[in-house]
Design a protein around this motif. Structure first.
Motif, mmCIF file in Angstrom:
data_model
loop_
_atom_site.group_PDB
_atom_site.id
_atom_site.type_symbol
_atom_site.label_atom_id
_atom_site.label_comp_id
_atom_site.label_asym_id
_atom_site.label_seq_id
_atom_site.Cartn_x
_atom_site.Cartn_y
_atom_site.Cartn_z
ATOM 1 N N SER A 5 -10.218 -0.611 -0.651
ATOM 2 C CA SER A 5 -11.313 -0.646 -1.618
ATOM 3 C C SER A 5 -10.896 0.037 -2.924
ATOM 4 C CB SER A 5 -12.534 0.051 -1.026
ATOM 5 O OG SER A 5 -12.149 1.294 -0.458
ATOM 6 N N GLN A 6 -9.818 0.821 -2.860
ATOM 7 C CA GLN A 6 -9.452 1.610 -4.054
ATOM 8 C C GLN A 6 -8.728 0.825 -5.138
ATOM 9 O OE1 GLN A 6 -8.299 2.216 -0.952
ATOM 10 N NE2 GLN A 6 -8.542 4.357 -0.368
ATOM 11 N N ILE A 7 -8.071 -0.268 -4.782
ATOM 12 C CA ILE A 7 -7.306 -0.952 -5.816
ATOM 13 C C ILE A 7 -7.809 -2.363 -6.062
ATOM 14 C CG2 ILE A 7 -5.251 0.423 -5.321
ATOM 15 C CD1 ILE A 7 -4.066 -1.919 -3.923
ATOM 16 N N ARG A 59 -6.051 -6.003 5.692
ATOM 17 C CA ARG A 59 -7.149 -5.058 5.475
ATOM 18 C C ARG A 59 -7.110 -4.668 4.000
ATOM 19 N NH1 ARG A 59 -10.269 -2.948 7.580
ATOM 20 N NH2 ARG A 59 -9.801 -0.747 7.722
ATOM 21 N N LEU A 77 0.830 -1.198 0.000
ATOM 22 C CA LEU A 77 0.000 0.000 0.000
ATOM 23 C C LEU A 77 0.867 1.251 0.000
ATOM 24 C CD1 LEU A 77 -2.910 -1.095 2.349
ATOM 25 C CD2 LEU A 77 -2.734 -1.185 -0.142
#
Lengths: 335, 335
Positions: free
Chosen positions: A139-141, A136, A118
């Motif tokens: 949601s963006q990738i 965790r 990340l």
DNA sequence: CTGAAAGCGCTTACAG
DNA sequence: CTGAAAGCGCTTACAG
């Protein structure tokens, strides 16, 4: 020729080539709007100065890391090697590189195995391991799951092999060889569960009895050894075993040997994964091939299509496994 | 809660925590000059916003990537796993992470396997593989060689195991078991050469005859199998074999089995590396341990000391190998 | 093609 | 501790 001089930047290259920095940037990104002579000049300067663009600067300015993060379980079980190879091949044309992270290696140092990726701002995440609670998912990738996993990741694409079918085919092969008492040694995880179901499907269809042993969540050689010892003790009538994977099959061979059983004369064994291990002279293991190289290629396709259209629905691709006949199966004794 | 919002930056964190960006930066780098309550506030904001510092920005602004590049041969031969683990442990305290690159995986896509690392501006380069002509070593960054290699890199530090001694000890062990005709199967590379020399040392000292087979530069299971077949054919009198590594030893076991020889009753076999493979129930291989975990720790020390003092002279650390007795050696038949 | 400009998300002094 | 400033080495428009 001073070795310790400052590292060359795009400015140095521009100056050496007698062009603007913009032009150098264009050459670096293979722009077609650069004339041949200038391109040559820039390339010569790059070589002369031993210039390598800074990845940090490129990523920061371009807003894209051009890398895909891959999480594997453990370097020790080499099933993933062909998957990586396929993935890399499929991604290379798009200019994407891969970075791999080994879960067990990083277990000690960071809580979330994905943290590093990340921070790198990877374009996508490929999971070639069972998801853990510590992960965790952003949601963006895009997240792509390689292989069958016990845990679902909402929104993730999946490329897997039909493990249930593969196991069924393996058992059908054993049945066709006349085996009536066929054992299965299983570990944990999503793939193991499906393989277990495939084993059951085939036995049920043939009206045969199940002999299943599963002693741990692990799928190591030692696990295979322990399971097989137990299986041979509890169900002495078995003449064949399907192992959850090749490592476990290796352990099964050791247990058979220890029990004075010859493979395949007294006991047939089938592995799963068609790992490098199975293709050795010593094991020469009949196994099920998940076609991991193709699987890697498909994962690459999913990464690219998802990057092109982030809104598209999650898809699931499933390959048909192949039985690889080598030397660990024979007709049942009293068939 | 919108999933697609912009990624949080240090500004967002500062705002959420009600502090300056400078303070956030200080917290990120664990500065002691930050009061507990403010630190708490910043950490809470980081968590709340799911913030991860951009590696690209950190590296670019800080002028340091904080990563060490490690080149290995090939994921398939897992000898390097413990080395990586040791290396990572030794580097973690200094805040350095490792990035690994597999030579065979990258062989197709880039000419120089080091290119990626140079773009990343790694702080140091660790070579756990034989250097190739395609590798152009930068003079600006420390290079540390892990293991014995055939090619020298000027100015590089070296951490290795005494392969010559290890092989000699293995042979001495066989001699002490009464073996008079001991073969050696060898592959290519610096370590192999030294192990070969160690084999010779021991035989010469004992006044015994050499039986050496080396059919390729590779050191795979197949190589071991081919070499052993040849050895058994050319020198049927041998009762023991030292293999160049564990993979080759595995191939040797297959060849022995094929020739109807029991291990260790008819043929004793010793491997080298104490790889995960050797520690299986099926092989239960007597082998030489290069102490790769400690080796990794020492490599880490060299990286750090070289980073602290770039001018210090290249050093060479050599560990003493250990013979690991497992189940593949027995007293010679007619001893 | 060039050149000047802004910006990516941080770090690094530095004055207050 | 804050706040304003400069800079890391690139990319990305954009006017010429």
């Amino acid at each position: 020729m001073a070795a310790e001089r400052r590292r060359a930047t795009i400015y140095d290259v521009a100056q050496a080539a007698g062009v603007s920095k913009s032009l150098v940037s264009l050459v670096l990104r293979d722009s077609p709007s650069v004339s041949a002579p200038r391109r040559e000049a820039v390339l010569a300067a790059i070589k002369e100065l031993n210039y390598r663009p800074s990845q940090a600067a490129t990523a920061l300015a371009g807003g894209t890391s051009q890398t895909v993060g891959v999480v594997i379980d453990d370097y020790t079980n080499t099933w993933f090697v062909e998957l990586l190879r396929g993935l890399q091949e499929g991604l290379a044309s798009a200019g994407l590189r891969i970075a791999v992270s080994d879960r067990s290696l990083n277990a000690h140092i960071e809580s979330d195995p994905l943290d590093g990726f990340l921070s790198t701002r990877v374009e996508a995440l490929v999971l070639a391991t069972e998801p853990t609670p510590a992960m965790r998912f952003p949601s963006q990738i895009p997240v792509i799951i390689a292989g069958n996993r016990a845990t679902q990741i909402p929104g993730a694409d999946i490329t897997c092999s039909d493990d249930r079918l593969g196991a069924r085919r393996a058992i059908e092969h054993l049945i066709s060889l006349g085996h009536q008492h066929i054992g299965h040694i299983a570990g944990g995880g999503g793939a193991s569960r499906l393989r277990l179901n495939g084993y059951r499907d085939a036995l049920t269809a043939a009206g045969l009895k199940e002999h299943i042993v599963s002693v741990s969540e692990l799928t190591t050689e030692d696990t295979g050894y322990q399971c097989t010892r137990r299986l041979l003790k509890d169900a002495g009538e078995i003449t064949a075993i399907l192992a959850g994977n090749d490592s476990m099959a290796m352990g099964a061979m050791a247990a058979a040997q220890e029990a004075g059983l010859s493979v395949p004369e007294d006991l047939s064994i089938i592995g799963y994964d068609n790992s490098p291990l199975s293709d050795t002279h010593l094991l020469h293991l009949t196994t099920v091939d998940s076609r991991n190289h193709e699987l890697g290629l498909h994962v690459a396709t999913q990464v690219l299509s998802r990057l092109a259209d982030p809104e598209r629905e999650a898809q699931r691709v499933q390959l048909e496994p192949l039985l690889i006949e080598r030397g660990t199966c024979a007709a049942a004794r009293n068939a």
